[in-house]
Design a protein around this motif. Structure first.
Motif, short mmCIF file in Angstrom:
data_model
loop_
_atom_site.label_atom_id
_atom_site.label_comp_id
_atom_site.label_asym_id
_atom_site.label_seq_id
_atom_site.Cartn_x
_atom_site.Cartn_y
_atom_site.Cartn_z
N ARG A 41 0.83 -1.21 0.00
CA ARG A 41 0.00 0.00 0.00
C ARG A 41 0.87 1.26 0.00
NH1 ARG A 41 -2.77 -1.43 4.11
NH2 ARG A 41 -4.28 -2.67 2.95
N ASN A 42 2.03 1.19 0.62
CA ASN A 42 2.92 2.35 0.68
C ASN A 42 3.61 2.65 -0.65
OD1 ASN A 42 2.32 2.75 3.37
ND2 ASN A 42 4.13 1.66 4.13
N ASN A 43 3.59 1.68 -1.56
CA ASN A 43 4.31 1.85 -2.83
C ASN A 43 3.41 1.95 -4.05
OD1 ASN A 43 7.45 1.48 -2.42
ND2 ASN A 43 6.46 0.04 -1.01
N ASN A 262 10.01 1.70 -1.26
CA ASN A 262 9.87 1.97 0.17
C ASN A 262 9.83 0.67 0.96
OD1 ASN A 262 9.28 2.88 2.71
ND2 ASN A 262 7.44 4.01 2.14
#
Length: 664
Positions: A41-43, A262
């Motif tokens: 989700r962060n990428n 990340n």
């Protein structure tokens, strides 16, 4: 339009990253592990949903072009295997997704040894039965990428019949890159990676032998050239003055993740080591995705180096796939061992199809009875259907049914059956090398499909307004509305293609599709991007004028310009084309090759200098070059949709203007 994908068992995002680097938009990801879901989700912008999905939840997955995922496999008695196979995350459960989603293609990764096991072999057979052509390969990561690792990964790619056949990229033989290419030797590394006191106390630290990498082998660390993964005994790095553990970022580098990816510090470092070692190499994923998007971009049919028979087979497969999507039937891809090309099953009945495609309008009659005699042997288990892309006399069809119990479908029947699927019908008409202007579509007799499936729907039946009482004015209004929708569809597609080199393939495909729609009844062959014999020049498309077509434009260029083949060039420029493009195209035209006509299609048409150059080519060399704009193509599509005139009339009017105003 950008292709889309959903990723099952998305992991740390390695599959998603490779797909997106190739230009495929990941619209949804599914992952069991909450920690990996957070990293994904962060990428990526794509939402991440929890797994396992239950069978009744598969409809929550959005419709996509490509369904991708990784296969985890434990022994069949393992509790995790039983749990996964009961959901959609196991190899058997993935078939449920294919049944519901019917994506254009799927892309699966797995441990290499799993290919030989029974569940994978069963999956391959089942995917073929569902209408997918499958290719698989074991990748040696070091040879493919140069990453100094002893790692192999299995990949299966399946594409629907009717799409372009997928081929894996050629096997590479790269030498391993230097370790320094992947290591953080000059960068600051967290002290934790140097904390080897426990190993030192247990005398587990290795003796230096000039290697950068040290991996656990049996009972000790040994210096190696290629890293082997062991998340219990983490590989070590010799920094020159002491040893340390390989960092998480270094493993990510070996796996092909970019430095910008990340990977936040994780409290459970062992967990992150394990997940990184399980990740699929991003470079390999991208290589396969690049090849896959190229295959799907060549769809609906890749005509380059594909015979007319294969194209016909692909079209018929697409027709059966469409039936399967809307009906409770199963069909299988070519099964020549069974003695037929396709098999269709529904409601306890079976139809066997054998396909034939000959050059010219008429089928070769002497061999039909011999084919029927051989094919009739399947009649004990089902009903054989002999399908021709040509015309077969009614008397021959009746005889085949009467004496051999073989139903014969010819071009009349196919035009009627394909009527509900305009894009298939257009492709079929463009495939034929003869005109169909005087061929009336007719349902098969007997119509075995209708008997089996209660098919076709009323929408494609011919309706007599005097019988139904349907007002003619209302029917005319509906036809006019349908014509407008057809034109809007082409306009909308063009609007989403940006001028320039980046989307030239999309523009080229748009031009080919709309030309097939408008001129498919006049032209055949449709050979794309053929390199000339000197290997120096390349034109975009070459078509052959069908025999027997008496339209004014094609009659004139055939008899007076000595043309049997037309060269097409597509220019996705933001500006008008100039005389340079005229002179380049002129080189492809030869009288002796029956190729003296070319049509250049650009977004904004031609400038005055290009028009003068085209006139000069005609006046001095007798070579005809017409310049069309995208707006001209849309006008021809509108003429086709309205049905009151012929699209070729538009070209006739353009030719008249050119000849009337030709100066000395």
């Amino acid at each position: 339009m950008q292709m889309t994908a959903a990723v099952i068992n998305a992991g740390l995002g390695d599959l998603s990253l490779g797909l997106e680097m190739a230009g495929i938009k990941v619209v949804a990801a599914y992952e069991t592990d909450k920690g990996m879901a957070v990293i994904h989700r962060n990428n990526f912008d794509a939402p991440v949903f929890p797994l396992p999905l239950k069978i009744d939840e598969v409809k929550t997955i959005p419709r996509v072009d490509i369904l991708a995922g990784r296969v985890y496999q434990q022994p069949r008695t393992h509790p995790k295997f039983i749990a996964r196979e009961a959901s959609t995350t196991g190899i058997s459960g993935f078939l449920t997704l294919l049944d519901d989603q019917r994506p254009r293609a799927f892309f699966l990764t797995f441990r290499s040894a799993f290919l030989k096991e029974e569940p994978m072999q069963s999956f391959l057979s089942s995917a073929v039965e569902r209408g997918y052509r499958c290719a698989y390969r074991i990748f040696n990561i070091m040879k493919e990428t140069g990453s100094p690792v002893t790692e192999h990964i299995g990949v299966i790619v399946g594409v629907k019949w009717g799409e372009c056949a997928f081929e894996f990229p050629e096997e590479r033989f790269s030498a391993p890159l230097p370790p320094e290419y992947f290591l953080q030797i000059e960068e600051s590394v967290a002290p934790w990676y140097f904390d080897l006191k426990k190993m030192e106390q247990e005398s587990m630290l290795p003796h230096r032998n000039g290697k950068r990498f040290y991996c656990w082998k049996s009972h000790a660390y040994e210096g190696v050239d290629l890293v082997g993964w062991n998340y219990w005994k983490i590989p070590l790095i010799d920094t020159g003055d002491r040893f340390r553990k390989m960092t998480h970022r270094e493993i990510a580098n070996l796996k092909g993740f970019p430095a910008s990816y990340n990977l936040p510090d994780h409290k459970n470092r062992s967990w992150l080591y394990q997940k990184l070692m399980y990740a699929v190499n991003v470079q390999v994923t991208r290589q396969i995705a690049d090849r896959l998007i190229r295959s799907l971009s060549d769809a609906p049919i890749r005509e380059r180096q594909i015979s007319q028979e294969e194209q016909f087979e692909n079209l018929f497969a697409r027709y059966l796939a469409e039936l399967a999507d809307k009906s409770d039937i199963k069909w299988s891809a070519p099964n020549h061992n069974l003695g037929c090309d396709f098999m269709l099953q529904a409601k306890g009945q079976v139809l066997y199809f054998e396909l034939k495609c000959y050059r010219g309008r008429y089928a070769r009659l002497p061999g039909i009875e011999k084919i029927c005699d051989r094919f009739s042997r399947l009649s004990g288990n089902g009903k054989p259907v002999l399908v021709f892309a040509n015309e077969v006399p009614e008397s021959i069809r009746a005889k085949c049914w009467r004496e051999y119990q073989v139903s014969v479908w010819d071009v009349q029947n196919l035009l009627w059956l394909f009527g509900e699927y305009g894009y298939i019908k257009n492709e079929f008409i463009a495939l034929l090398d003869y005109t169909i202007s005087d061929i009336e579509p007719q349902p098969p007799n007997p119509n075995l499909l209708q008997e089996m499936l209660e098919y076709p729907p009323k929408s494609i039946l011919e309706v007599d307004p005097e019988i139904t009482g349907e007002p003619l004015s209302r029917m005319a209004a509906e036809a006019d509305a349908d014509a407008k929708k057809e034109t809007i569809k082409w306009e909308d597609r063009l609007r989403h293609i940006k001028p320039g080199l980046e989307q030239f393939q999309e523009y080229e495909q748009f031009c080919v599709d709309i030309l097939k729609y408008t001129l498919g009844e006049y032209l055949t062959l449709w050979q794309r991007q053929e390199r000339t014999d000197d290997s120096l020049h390349r034109f975009d498309l070459c078509c052959k004028i069908k025999s027997g077509r008496q339209e004014d434009f094609f009659d004139i260029i055939t008899h007076y310009f000595h043309t049997k083949y037309i060269v097409f060039e597509f220019k996705n420029y933001g500006d008008k084309i100039s005389q340079k493009e005229i002179y380049t195209t002129e080189k492809y035209l030869y009288r002796t090759a029956l190729r003296k006509t070319a049509i250049i299609i650009s977004r904004r048409g031609s400038d005055d200098h290009a028009l003068q150059a085209a006139k000069g080519s005609l006046r001095e060399n007798g070579k005809l070059i017409l310049c069309l704009s995208a707006l001209d193509l849309l006008k021809m599509a509108d003429i086709k949709a309205q049905g009151e005139k012929e699209p070729a009339d538009f070209l006739s009017e353009m030719l008249d203007r050119l000849l009337i105003h030709l100066e000395k």
